[in-house]
Design a protein around this motif. Structure first.
Motif, short mmCIF file in Angstrom:
data_model
loop_
_atom_site.label_atom_id
_atom_site.label_comp_id
_atom_site.label_asym_id
_atom_site.label_seq_id
_atom_site.Cartn_x
_atom_site.Cartn_y
_atom_site.Cartn_z
N LYS A 1 0.81 -1.23 0.00
CA LYS A 1 0.00 0.00 0.00
C LYS A 1 0.84 1.27 0.00
O LYS A 1 0.29 2.36 0.14
N GLY A 2 2.15 1.13 -0.16
CA GLY A 2 3.01 2.31 -0.19
C GLY A 2 4.37 1.99 0.39
O GLY A 2 4.59 0.90 0.92
N THR A 3 5.27 2.95 0.26
CA THR A 3 6.63 2.76 0.74
C THR A 3 7.13 4.06 1.36
O THR A 3 6.97 5.13 0.76
N GLY B 1 7.44 9.61 1.27
CA GLY B 1 6.32 8.67 1.31
C GLY B 1 5.69 8.48 -0.05
O GLY B 1 5.23 9.44 -0.67
N ALA C 1 -1.83 5.05 2.30
CA ALA C 1 -2.16 3.61 2.27
C ALA C 1 -3.63 3.39 1.93
O ALA C 1 -3.97 2.45 1.21
N VAL D 1 2.47 -0.68 4.53
CA VAL D 1 3.46 0.27 4.02
C VAL D 1 4.86 -0.31 4.27
O VAL D 1 5.19 -0.65 5.41
N ASN E 1 3.07 6.19 -2.77
CA ASN E 1 1.90 5.32 -2.84
C ASN E 1 2.29 3.98 -3.47
O ASN E 1 3.46 3.78 -3.83
N MET F 1 0.95 8.97 5.84
CA MET F 1 1.16 7.66 5.21
C MET F 1 -0.04 6.73 5.41
O MET F 1 -0.31 5.87 4.57
#
Length: 183
Positions: free
Chosen positions: A36-38, A125, A162, A69, A127, A158
């Motif tokens: 869902k993201g990094t 951050g 997410a 994440v 996505n 974040m």
């Protein structure tokens, strides 16, 4: 005097890397990318801005990982000038604070340059599509930790990324020590 990075360049692409970690493994973006993201964090061992909030960074990283994440921390400082930021000290910091994410060493500083990292801490951050959605502060903390009940800017941003793939339009830049570039 602290350094502020620029504001978020929404949609800027995430950059790949291959760096050694404190665990002896070489890590790439694919290894740390979250469903869902990094979150890519530039930190170091000696910076008072990082040390003031290191436990909050670890807390927020753990909670973000539970939301899907991926999280990674990178140290890019020149260890000739700042030996306390060297890999052996990074191992100690990661163990002492119970990092649940890889802590990587960017000896060439190429990764920091690719991300245009400016300070420690500097938070990026992304996505799930690898588009930048947050480049802001952890919270109101400076060289000293802010009160425990302040808004958790990074975590809330974040969490939104997410859930929706989009970061908040209003962001406050991080502040910290400048990256210690090699001559």
């Amino acid at each position: 005097m602290g350094t502020n990075p620029p504001v978020c360049d929404f949609g800027a692409p995430i950059h790949d890397f291959s760096l050694p970690g404190t665990d002896g493994k070489t890590w790439t973006l694919a290894d740390v990318k979250g469903e869902k993201g990094t979150l890519v964090m530039f930190i170091c061992n000696h910076c008072p801005y990082v040390m003031a909030v290191i436990d909050r960074i670890v807390r927020d990283a753990k909670e973000l990982q539970a939301l899907g994440v991926g999280v990674v921390a990178i140290s890019s400082n020149d260890v000739v000038t700042y030996p306390q930021d060297g890999p052996e000290h990074m191992v100690t910091l990661a163990e002492e604070h119970g990092f649940t994410f890889p802590y990587l060493y960017d000896e060439s500083q190429d990764v920091a340059r690719a991300y245009e990292a400016a300070c420690t801490p500097d938070f990026f951050g992304y996505n799930a599509a690898g588009e930048l959605q947050y480049r802001g502060r952890l919270d109101e903390s400076r060289r000293e930790a802010a009160p425990a009940d302040v808004r958790r800017d990074l975590f809330e941003a974040m969490k939104l990324v997410a859930a929706t793939g989009k970061g908040p339009q209003e962001q406050v830049a991080s502040i910290g020590c400048s990256i210690k570039w090699k001559d």
